[in-house]
Design a protein around this motif. Structure first.
Motif, PDB file in Angstrom:
ATOM      1  N   GLN A   1       0.806  -1.423   0.049  1.00 42.23           N
ATOM      2  CA  GLN A   1      -0.112   0.171   0.272  1.00 42.23           C
ATOM      3  C   GLN A   1       0.846   1.305   0.201  1.00 42.23           C
ATOM      4  OE1 GLN A   1      -3.488  -0.426   0.301  1.00 42.23           O
ATOM      5  NE2 GLN A   1      -2.458  -2.358  -0.550  1.00 42.23           N
ATOM      6  N   ILE A   2       0.318   1.956  -0.908  1.00 43.07           N
ATOM      7  CA  ILE A   2       1.417   3.406  -0.737  1.00 43.07           C
ATOM      8  C   ILE A   2       0.414   4.507  -0.023  1.00 43.07           C
ATOM      9  CG2 ILE A   2       2.212   2.727  -3.237  1.00 43.07           C
ATOM     10  CD1 ILE A   2       0.074   4.764  -4.216  1.00 43.07           C
ATOM     11  N   PRO A   3       0.897   5.552   0.862  1.00 42.62           N
ATOM     12  CA  PRO A   3       0.441   7.110   1.041  1.00 42.62           C
ATOM     13  C   PRO A   3      -0.622   7.842   0.272  1.00 42.62           C
ATOM     14  CG  PRO A   3       2.900   7.455   0.536  1.00 42.62           C
ATOM     15  CD  PRO A   3       2.538   6.066  -0.265  1.00 42.62           C
TER      16      PRO A   3
ATOM     17  N   LEU B   1      -2.603   2.702   6.970  1.00 40.30           N
ATOM     18  CA  LEU B   1      -4.089   2.688   7.567  1.00 40.30           C
ATOM     19  C   LEU B   1      -4.905   2.044   6.994  1.00 40.30           C
ATOM     20  CD1 LEU B   1      -4.132   6.573   9.112  1.00 40.30           C
ATOM     21  CD2 LEU B   1      -4.761   4.545  10.119  1.00 40.30           C
ATOM     22  N   ASN B   2      -4.159   2.159   5.521  1.00 33.22           N
ATOM     23  CA  ASN B   2      -4.796   1.322   3.567  1.00 33.22           C
ATOM     24  C   ASN B   2      -4.497   0.208   4.491  1.00 33.22           C
ATOM     25  OD1 ASN B   2      -5.203   3.712   2.374  1.00 33.22           O
ATOM     26  ND2 ASN B   2      -3.473   4.802   1.329  1.00 33.22           N
ATOM     27  N   LEU B   3      -3.029  -0.381   4.870  1.00 37.33           N
ATOM     28  CA  LEU B   3      -3.332  -2.191   5.223  1.00 37.33           C
ATOM     29  C   LEU B   3      -4.372  -2.474   5.821  1.00 37.33           C
ATOM     30  CD1 LEU B   3       0.513  -2.222   5.907  1.00 37.33           C
ATOM     31  CD2 LEU B   3      -0.306  -3.229   3.969  1.00 37.33           C
ATOM     32  N   ILE B   4      -4.682  -1.812   7.416  1.00 40.69           N
ATOM     33  CA  ILE B   4      -5.666  -1.914   7.747  1.00 40.69           C
ATOM     34  C   ILE B   4      -7.569  -1.706   7.345  1.00 40.69           C
ATOM     35  CG2 ILE B   4      -6.731  -1.621   9.642  1.00 40.69           C
ATOM     36  CD1 ILE B   4      -4.350  -0.849  11.319  1.00 40.69           C
ATOM     37  N   ALA B   5      -7.375  -1.332   6.197  1.00 37.54           N
ATOM     38  CA  ALA B   5      -8.059  -0.688   5.672  1.00 37.54           C
ATOM     39  C   ALA B   5      -8.984  -2.375   4.838  1.00 37.54           C
ATOM     40  CB  ALA B   5      -8.727   0.609   4.806  1.00 37.54           C
TER      41      ALA B   5
ATOM     42  N   VAL C   1      -0.737  -9.372  13.469  1.00 41.30           N
ATOM     43  CA  VAL C   1      -0.452  -8.659  12.509  1.00 41.30           C
ATOM     44  C   VAL C   1       0.559  -9.475  12.649  1.00 41.30           C
ATOM     45  CG1 VAL C   1       0.849  -6.603  11.546  1.00 41.30           C
ATOM     46  CG2 VAL C   1      -0.886  -6.362  13.110  1.00 41.30           C
ATOM     47  N   VAL C   2       1.168 -10.224  11.347  1.00 38.10           N
ATOM     48  CA  VAL C   2       1.978 -11.695  11.289  1.00 38.10           C
ATOM     49  C   VAL C   2       3.150 -10.583  11.247  1.00 38.10           C
ATOM     50  CG1 VAL C   2       3.063 -13.619  10.319  1.00 38.10           C
ATOM     51  CG2 VAL C   2       0.657 -13.637  11.009  1.00 38.10           C
ATOM     52  N   LYS C   3       3.149 -10.065   9.725  1.00 40.27           N
ATOM     53  CA  LYS C   3       4.823  -9.304   9.066  1.00 40.27           C
ATOM     54  C   LYS C   3       4.786  -7.721   8.302  1.00 40.27           C
ATOM     55  CE  LYS C   3       8.230 -10.541   6.429  1.00 40.27           C
ATOM     56  NZ  LYS C   3       9.587 -11.285   5.444  1.00 40.27           N
ATOM     57  N   LEU C   4       5.505  -7.130   8.746  1.00 40.47           N
ATOM     58  CA  LEU C   4       4.819  -6.123   8.008  1.00 40.47           C
ATOM     59  C   LEU C   4       6.640  -5.969   6.860  1.00 40.47           C
ATOM     60  CD1 LEU C   4       3.721  -2.480  10.097  1.00 40.47           C
ATOM     61  CD2 LEU C   4       2.655  -3.661   8.834  1.00 40.47           C
ATOM     62  N   GLY C   5       6.392  -5.371   5.923  1.00 43.00           N
ATOM     63  CA  GLY C   5       7.427  -5.055   4.506  1.00 43.00           C
ATOM     64  C   GLY C   5       7.737  -3.580   4.660  1.00 43.00           C
ATOM     65  N   GLY C   6       8.482  -3.185   5.466  1.00 35.76           N
ATOM     66  CA  GLY C   6       8.814  -1.732   4.539  1.00 35.76           C
ATOM     67  C   GLY C   6       9.894  -1.367   3.323  1.00 35.76           C
ATOM     68  N   PHE C   7       9.497  -0.461   2.493  1.00 36.76           N
ATOM     69  CA  PHE C   7      10.512   0.329   1.074  1.00 36.76           C
ATOM     70  C   PHE C   7      10.217   1.994   1.380  1.00 36.76           C
ATOM     71  CE2 PHE C   7       8.195  -3.321   0.076  1.00 36.76           C
ATOM     72  CZ  PHE C   7       9.612  -4.276  -0.455  1.00 36.76           C
ATOM     73  N   VAL C   8      11.433   2.587   1.379  1.00 40.14           N
ATOM     74  CA  VAL C   8      11.946   3.343   1.593  1.00 40.14           C
ATOM     75  C   VAL C   8      11.919   4.409   0.350  1.00 40.14           C
ATOM     76  CG1 VAL C   8      12.493   5.396   3.095  1.00 40.14           C
ATOM     77  CG2 VAL C   8      11.955   3.384   4.558  1.00 40.14           C
ATOM     78  N   ALA C   9      11.850   5.018   0.430  1.00 38.29           N
ATOM     79  CA  ALA C   9      12.759   5.999  -1.278  1.00 38.29           C
ATOM     80  C   ALA C   9      13.583   6.514  -0.824  1.00 38.29           C
ATOM     81  CB  ALA C   9      11.975   6.650  -2.460  1.00 38.29           C
ATOM     82  N   CYS C  10      14.615   6.234  -1.115  1.00 36.61           N
ATOM     83  CA  CYS C  10      15.945   7.330  -0.652  1.00 36.61           C
ATOM     84  C   CYS C  10      17.015   7.317  -1.323  1.00 36.61           C
ATOM     85  CB  CYS C  10      16.087   6.865   1.014  1.00 36.61           C
ATOM     86  SG  CYS C  10      16.702   4.761   0.360  1.00 36.61           S
ATOM     87  N   GLN C  11      18.416   7.952  -1.064  1.00 32.53           N
ATOM     88  CA  GLN C  11      19.529   8.072  -1.923  1.00 32.53           C
ATOM     89  C   GLN C  11      20.527   6.888  -1.094  1.00 32.53           C
ATOM     90  OE1 GLN C  11      18.931   9.720  -4.106  1.00 32.53           O
ATOM     91  NE2 GLN C  11      20.841  11.302  -4.223  1.00 32.53           N
TER      92      GLN C  11
ATOM     93  N   THR D   1       7.186   5.989   0.917  1.00 31.63           N
ATOM     94  CA  THR D   1       6.904   4.369   1.264  1.00 31.63           C
ATOM     95  C   THR D   1       6.058   3.844   0.585  1.00 31.63           C
ATOM     96  OG1 THR D   1       5.651   5.256   3.441  1.00 31.63           O
ATOM     97  CG2 THR D   1       7.603   5.652   3.139  1.00 31.63           C
ATOM     98  N   GLU D   2       6.110   2.306   0.714  1.00 32.22           N
ATOM     99  CA  GLU D   2       5.534   1.725   0.523  1.00 32.22           C
ATOM    100  C   GLU D   2       5.712   0.240   1.479  1.00 32.22           C
ATOM    101  OE1 GLU D   2       3.658  -1.568  -3.125  1.00 32.22           O
ATOM    102  OE2 GLU D   2       5.416  -0.220  -3.854  1.00 32.22           O
ATOM    103  N   VAL D   3       3.884  -0.804   1.648  1.00 34.88           N
ATOM    104  CA  VAL D   3       4.449  -0.940   3.255  1.00 34.88           C
ATOM    105  C   VAL D   3       3.110  -2.360   2.834  1.00 34.88           C
ATOM    106  CG1 VAL D   3       4.029  -1.348   5.544  1.00 34.88           C
ATOM    107  CG2 VAL D   3       5.061   0.877   4.714  1.00 34.88           C
ATOM    108  N   GLU D   4       3.467  -3.516   2.580  1.00 33.54           N
ATOM    109  CA  GLU D   4       2.349  -4.592   2.932  1.00 33.54           C
ATOM    110  C   GLU D   4       2.631  -5.586   3.889  1.00 33.54           C
ATOM    111  OE1 GLU D   4       4.982  -7.096   0.443  1.00 33.54           O
ATOM    112  OE2 GLU D   4       6.045  -8.369   1.647  1.00 33.54           O
ATOM    113  N   ALA D   5       1.568  -6.225   3.983  1.00 31.93           N
ATOM    114  CA  ALA D   5       1.521  -6.853   5.741  1.00 31.93           C
ATOM    115  C   ALA D   5       0.500  -8.466   5.092  1.00 31.93           C
ATOM    116  CB  ALA D   5       0.195  -5.592   6.458  1.00 31.93           C
TER     117      ALA D   5
END
Length: 155
Positions: free
Chosen positions: A41-43, A73-77, A93-103, A146-150
């Motif tokens: 899910q993205i913001p 919030l979008n994951l919970i929805a 909640v078993v697991k989250l995977g988070g991606f962050v756009a960065c240098q 950011t993008e987060v999966e769950a």
């Protein structure tokens, strides 16, 4: 439906967004046995993409945390939709995977994804504690920060 988790959301002053439709050829979640696998899910809020750019360049770590929180919030929805509208059916909640756009030299991905992790614990209590990964990416879809999966478990 209104239950314990809905009451907790109200107590926290949180209105869940509607579960967003997928943007490409995939489904927003898959239920397999007692597990719900929620696609990244993205913001997005009310159809508008928030928090574009790279954390540490265009956005602060704190803004990155807000972005990750909105993803959560979008994951919970999505989990609510997968649970037939009843968040009390979420056992943990078993697991989250988070991606962050960065240098490439940015190293605060864990702090950014805490925005999502903290929300899960705030909403689900001890059942919100989860396994997790937080990694950097040079770019994410739609230029979001950011993008987060769950993965959630059903009771």
């Amino acid at each position: 439906m209104s239950g314990r988790i809905e009451a907790r959301l109200k107590e926290l002053g949180i209105d869940l967004p509607n579960a967003a439709a997928p943007a490409a050829n995939y489904v927003p979640y898959v239920v397999s046995g007692k597990l719900i696998f929620v696609s990244g899910q993205i913001p997005v809020l009310n159809g508008d993409i928030k928090f574009k750019g790279k954390v540490g360049v265009d956005l602060t770590v704190e803004q990155g945390q807000e972005s990750a929180r909105l993803c959560a919030l979008n994951l919970i929805a999505q989990a609510k939709a997968a649970a037939g509208g009843d968040l009390d059916r979420i056992a943990r909640v078993v697991k989250l995977g988070g991606f962050v756009a960065c240098q490439p030299d940015f190293g605060d991905q864990p702090e950014v994804i805490n925005g999502a992790s903290n929300l899960m614990v705030d909403v689900f209590g001890d059942a919100g504690r989860h396994a997790r990964f937080a990694v950097g990416a040079n770019v994410l879809p739609r230029n979001v920060a950011t993008e987060v999966e769950a993965v959630f478990e059903l009771a």
